[in-house]
Design a protein around this motif. Structure first.
Motif, PDB file in Angstrom:
ATOM      1  N   ARG A 278       0.854  -1.093   0.106  1.00  0.00           N
ATOM      2  CA  ARG A 278      -0.102  -0.057   0.034  1.00  0.00           C
ATOM      3  C   ARG A 278       0.823   1.210  -0.015  1.00  0.00           C
ATOM      4  N   ARG A 279       1.971   1.149   0.796  1.00  0.00           N
ATOM      5  CA  ARG A 279       2.887   2.418   0.800  1.00  0.00           C
ATOM      6  C   ARG A 279       3.477   2.691  -0.667  1.00  0.00           C
ATOM      7  N   ARG A 280       3.766   1.647  -1.229  1.00  0.00           N
ATOM      8  CA  ARG A 280       4.303   1.830  -2.510  1.00  0.00           C
ATOM      9  C   ARG A 280       3.448   2.414  -3.519  1.00  0.00           C
ATOM     10  N   SER A 281       1.914   2.286  -3.308  1.00  0.00           N
ATOM     11  CA  SER A 281       1.100   3.095  -4.303  1.00  0.00           C
ATOM     12  C   SER A 281       1.128   4.536  -4.149  1.00  0.00           C
ATOM     13  N   GLY A 282       1.890   4.937  -2.931  1.00  0.00           N
ATOM     14  CA  GLY A 282       2.120   6.486  -2.998  1.00  0.00           C
ATOM     15  C   GLY A 282       0.873   7.332  -2.677  1.00  0.00           C
ATOM     16  N   ARG A 283      -0.111   6.926  -2.209  1.00  0.00           N
ATOM     17  CA  ARG A 283      -1.541   7.615  -1.850  1.00  0.00           C
ATOM     18  C   ARG A 283      -1.338   7.811  -0.350  1.00  0.00           C
ATOM     19  N   THR A 284      -1.836   9.049  -0.304  1.00  0.00           N
ATOM     20  CA  THR A 284      -1.881   9.298   1.286  1.00  0.00           C
ATOM     21  C   THR A 284      -3.273   9.564   1.543  1.00  0.00           C
ATOM     22  N   SER A 285      -3.684   8.853   2.607  1.00  0.00           N
ATOM     23  CA  SER A 285      -5.300   8.959   3.023  1.00  0.00           C
ATOM     24  C   SER A 285      -5.374  10.013   4.062  1.00  0.00           C
ATOM     25  N   ALA A 286      -6.843  10.328   4.202  1.00  0.00           N
ATOM     26  CA  ALA A 286      -7.158  11.578   4.930  1.00  0.00           C
ATOM     27  C   ALA A 286      -6.798  11.420   6.205  1.00  0.00           C
ATOM     28  N   ARG A 287      -6.889   9.933   6.882  1.00  0.00           N
ATOM     29  CA  ARG A 287      -6.289   9.920   8.207  1.00  0.00           C
ATOM     30  C   ARG A 287      -5.012  10.050   8.477  1.00  0.00           C
ATOM     31  N   GLN A 288      -4.157   9.815   7.496  1.00  0.00           N
ATOM     32  CA  GLN A 288      -2.695   9.911   7.595  1.00  0.00           C
ATOM     33  C   GLN A 288      -2.557  11.662   7.475  1.00  0.00           C
ATOM     34  N   TRP A 289      -3.126  12.257   6.689  1.00  0.00           N
ATOM     35  CA  TRP A 289      -3.108  13.632   6.824  1.00  0.00           C
ATOM     36  C   TRP A 289      -3.482  14.325   8.018  1.00  0.00           C
ATOM     37  N   THR A 290      -4.498  13.844   8.689  1.00  0.00           N
ATOM     38  CA  THR A 290      -5.086  14.336  10.035  1.00  0.00           C
ATOM     39  C   THR A 290      -4.065  14.009  11.084  1.00  0.00           C
ATOM     40  N   ALA A 291      -3.450  12.955  11.115  1.00  0.00           N
ATOM     41  CA  ALA A 291      -2.454  12.319  11.900  1.00  0.00           C
ATOM     42  C   ALA A 291      -1.219  13.279  11.678  1.00  0.00           C
ATOM     43  N   ARG A 292      -0.709  13.575  10.762  1.00  0.00           N
ATOM     44  CA  ARG A 292       0.508  14.330  10.617  1.00  0.00           C
ATOM     45  C   ARG A 292       0.332  15.861  11.242  1.00  0.00           C
ATOM     46  N   VAL A 293      -0.988  16.240  10.933  1.00  0.00           N
ATOM     47  CA  VAL A 293      -1.298  17.546  11.375  1.00  0.00           C
ATOM     48  C   VAL A 293      -1.558  17.598  12.800  1.00  0.00           C
ATOM     49  N   LEU A 294      -1.842  16.715  13.570  1.00  0.00           N
ATOM     50  CA  LEU A 294      -2.254  16.784  14.944  1.00  0.00           C
ATOM     51  C   LEU A 294      -1.137  16.708  15.733  1.00  0.00           C
ATOM     52  N   LEU A 295      -0.042  15.928  15.381  1.00  0.00           N
ATOM     53  CA  LEU A 295       1.228  15.857  15.992  1.00  0.00           C
ATOM     54  C   LEU A 295       1.777  17.363  16.387  1.00  0.00           C
ATOM     55  N   PRO A 296       1.929  18.085  15.347  1.00  0.00           N
ATOM     56  CA  PRO A 296       2.706  19.286  15.734  1.00  0.00           C
ATOM     57  C   PRO A 296       1.752  20.219  16.383  1.00  0.00           C
ATOM     58  N   VAL A 297       0.185  20.218  16.047  1.00  0.00           N
ATOM     59  CA  VAL A 297      -0.573  20.971  16.783  1.00  0.00           C
ATOM     60  C   VAL A 297      -0.551  20.663  18.231  1.00  0.00           C
ATOM     61  N   ALA A 298      -0.615  19.307  18.646  1.00  0.00           N
ATOM     62  CA  ALA A 298      -0.660  18.881  20.088  1.00  0.00           C
ATOM     63  C   ALA A 298       0.684  19.535  20.790  1.00  0.00           C
ATOM     64  N   LEU A 299       1.689  19.464  20.177  1.00  0.00           N
ATOM     65  CA  LEU A 299       3.026  19.781  20.595  1.00  0.00           C
ATOM     66  C   LEU A 299       2.917  21.167  20.878  1.00  0.00           C
ATOM     67  N   PHE A 300       2.544  21.994  19.910  1.00  0.00           N
ATOM     68  CA  PHE A 300       2.303  23.571  19.907  1.00  0.00           C
ATOM     69  C   PHE A 300       1.478  24.126  21.182  1.00  0.00           C
ATOM     70  N   LEU A 301       0.317  23.315  21.263  1.00  0.00           N
ATOM     71  CA  LEU A 301      -0.601  23.502  22.252  1.00  0.00           C
ATOM     72  C   LEU A 301      -0.008  23.151  23.802  1.00  0.00           C
ATOM     73  N   TRP A 302       0.718  21.956  23.747  1.00  0.00           N
ATOM     74  CA  TRP A 302       1.139  21.597  25.139  1.00  0.00           C
ATOM     75  C   TRP A 302       2.041  22.740  25.348  1.00  0.00           C
ATOM     76  N   LEU A 303       3.034  23.063  24.864  1.00  0.00           N
ATOM     77  CA  LEU A 303       4.057  24.385  25.059  1.00  0.00           C
ATOM     78  C   LEU A 303       3.472  25.665  25.503  1.00  0.00           C
ATOM     79  N   LEU A 304       2.278  25.908  24.732  1.00  0.00           N
ATOM     80  CA  LEU A 304       1.526  27.147  25.019  1.00  0.00           C
ATOM     81  C   LEU A 304       0.964  27.052  26.387  1.00  0.00           C
TER      82      LEU A 304
END
Length: 619
Positions: free
Chosen positions: A30-56
């Motif tokens: 599946r990874r070799r297909s190169g397609r990024t799902s909505a769940r992956q994009w959401t997870a990638r966004v939540l990580l920096p957002v969570a860390l930013f809110l934590w420091l804030l």
């Protein structure tokens, strides 16, 4: 020849088909297909957002507001929002087979930072009195160029000096003045370093990234005991996990993968060393023995846990060729160390140890006798701790029953390995917590297998597991943050401890109600210490009845040349209130009694700490 080719081709086709059914292989396709799902994009966004809110969230935290529940009651909503987003994002990663290992690593390291760097960033100084004590021991080792004379009750560190000698060598090699400079960051750095041997251990059982990283997340979500500060136990535990991972990697049952039809396949190539052969490569065996030697020279308890773990791993006959040489080496090194360097301590305490063997029930439930009532919040925190621990063992047991393939690994054996040591000795009332600590790495992978092993509907599986992961993380927060009012020290408290260390002449007695004093042991080789929470019940009863007369028996040697110093501080008051070891109002009563007695002279006083000097009764 044709028949041989047909047979070989059939076996190769069967193996290829089995590997194709392995979840990791499907995920790779599946990874070799190169397609990024909505769940992956959401997870990638939540990580920096969570860390930013934590420091804030850490900008404005009223540490003075800590009471029954420690940091839990002063951390803002933004902090808990960040923690929740981090957990949700990790669950999204688990629900997608295409997730790369780097994102799992980012989330687990983010969890480590959120949990363990929060006190470091918030507090003005090193947290936890035992961390201060170990800094003082390291400084004393440097001053005396090795063994510390007149160490009193801390002489045990002279007999297991490995951790302190290594830190002393590091300080002298780098030119740093004291370990205090980096000890503050020990919890987050230690937990980040511990991740490597944990992953190594989990990879000896499975190559499924979801199980490996899920187990790591569960470990850090359940490791509430707090043995991650600047201490020999933390150092020895890190080496223990590394050593066990190396042993597990050599077992003939390692790296077994369950296929979709419940069969087992082994991946790798024996010639390249991917498949264990049941024999030790010389270099790896030497490394294991070096790790064992460092553990044995650094901490008295961890070698017992190591020997117990190796004994239970040797129960299956197929493991003995690998385990028995290591077990024999560990036992031999432990006996040699205890018969030579540690002989004074072993001789002095052998009777107590043998006596404790006959009281296994007392060892399990031992603890300090209290003269007051524990704080209501402390009772809640204690129940949450125990509930979390019980849940870990119950879930691990269910995994053992529900996932038959894990029985072919050594995970269940590692979970039960600390139990004999638990029954053998109370270890100052802490053995039950240490047993949980040593069982947790293996139990975490069992829980991950139970919750996350690939099924026919992985998204629903993760959706069902996510609430449980959130509950485990919440339990960790109670256990790890719930007692911080006594672990946190203000600047005034640190100054009080340093004032005594700098002004007390050699031979002066330093008295405190509990050990929650930063810098209490800074000159422990010159000034004996008295902590009333470590004294007999009768001594504490006399102190509670009359604070001035209760002190007299401990201050008989005081003189103008060698006075006694009595330290009363905010953290001690919080410690007494939490544990009930003394009545909740005793700090106030004692301060009032000493202030009215002309023999006790206040020499340092702020809102968080007061120091009295006693030079003997005036005639």
């Amino acid at each position: 020849m044709g028949k041989l080719q047909t047979l070989t081709g059939g076996r190769m086709a069967s193996l290829t088909s089995a590997v194709a059914r392995w979840p990791g292989a499907a995920a790779g396709e599946r990874r070799r297909s190169g397609r990024t799902s909505a769940r992956q994009w959401t997870a990638r966004v939540l990580l920096p957002v969570a860390l930013f809110l934590w420091l804030l969230s850490l900008r404005h935290v009223d540490l003075a507001g800590m009471r029954d529940y420690g940091l839990l009651q002063v951390l803002p909503v933004l902090f808990w929002t960040a923690a929740g987003l981090l957990a949700v994002g990790f669950c999204l990663l688990l629900s997608d087979r295409r997730t790369a290992g780097g994102w799992y690593a980012g989330y687990v390291l983010g969890l480590i930072a959120l949990i363990h760097a929060t006190p470091t960033l918030l507090y003005p100084s090193l947290r936890y009195s035992w961390a201060w004590k170990h800094v003082a021991v390291t400084d004393a080792v440097i001053r005396h160029h090795g063994s510390v004379p007149h160490a009193g009750k801390l002489d045990i560190y002279n007999q297991w000096p490995g951790f302190f000698d290594l830190n002393a060598f590091f300080l002298q090699a780098t030119g740093l003045h004291s370990a205090l400079g980096y000890a503050t960051w020990t919890p987050p750095v230690y937990n980040a370093v511990l991740l490597a041997p944990l992953l190594l251990l989990y990879r000896t059982v499975t190559r499924d990234r979801r199980l490996i990283w899920g187990a790591a997340w569960i470990y850090y979500s359940c490791s509430w005991v707090g043995q991650d500060y600047f201490a020999p136990q933390a150092f020895a535990f890190l080496l223990f996990v590394t050593l066990i991972a190396l042993v597990m990697g050599q077992l003939p049952t390692s790296v077994l993968h369950r296929t979709g039809d419940s069969r087992y396949i082994r991946t790798g190539d024996a010639r390249s060393g991917d498949i264990p052969t049941g024999r030790w490569p010389v270099g790896r065996f030497v490394l294991v023995m070096v790790l064992a030697a460092v553990i044995i020279s650094s901490h008295p308890l961890t070698p017992l846990m190591l020997v117990s773990a190796l004994v239970v791993l040797s129960f299956p006959r197929r493991n003995r060729r690998v385990v028995l040489p290591v077990l024999a080496g560990a036992v031999l090194l432990t006996v040699l160390w205890n018969a030579t360097v540690a002989r004074p301590y072993i001789s002095d305490n052998l009777h107590d140890f043998l006596d404790s063997l006959l009281k296994p029930d007392t060892n399990v439930v031992s603890g300090l006798a209290a003269l007051g009532t524990a704080a209501p919040g402390h009772v809640v925190v204690a129940w949450v701790d125990r509930s979390l621990s019980a849940a870990v063992f119950v879930l691990a047991a269910v995994a053992f029953l529900a996932r038959p393939w894990v029985r072919r690994t050594g995970l269940a054996l590692l979970v039960v390995a600390p139990l004999p040591v638990l029954a053998a000795n109370a270890y100052g009332g802490e053995m039950i917590f240490r047993a949980y600590l040593f069982a947790l790495p293996a139990a975490s992978l069992l829980i991950a297998v139970l919750l996350l092993e690939q099924g026919s509907r992985p998204r629903l599986q993760v959706l069902a597991a996510c609430p449980l992961l959130l509950v485990l993380l919440g339990g960790l927060m109670f256990g790890y943050y719930g007692k911080e009012s006594a672990n946190y020290f203000t600047t005034d408290e640190v100054k009080a401890g340093r004032f005594v260390a700098a002004t007390a002449p050699p031979g002066s007695t330093v008295v405190s109600l509990t050990s929650a004093v930063p810098g209490l042991y800074l000159r422990y080789d010159e000034n004996p210490q008295v902590e009333f929470d470590q004294q007999d019940l009768d001594d504490r009863l006399r102190l509670v009845k009359d604070p001035v007369k209760g002190l007299e028996g401990f201050l008989q040697q005081a003189s103008p040349q060698q006075p006694a110093y009595i330290i009363l501080s905010r953290a001690q008051d919080a410690d007494i209130y939490q544990t009930g070891i003394l009545p909740a109002d005793f700090m106030r009563r004692m301060n009032s009694a000493l202030s009215k007695d002309p023999d006790y002279i206040p020499v340092y006083s702020t809102k968080d700490a007061v120091v009295y000097r006693y030079q003997g009764t005036k005639s």
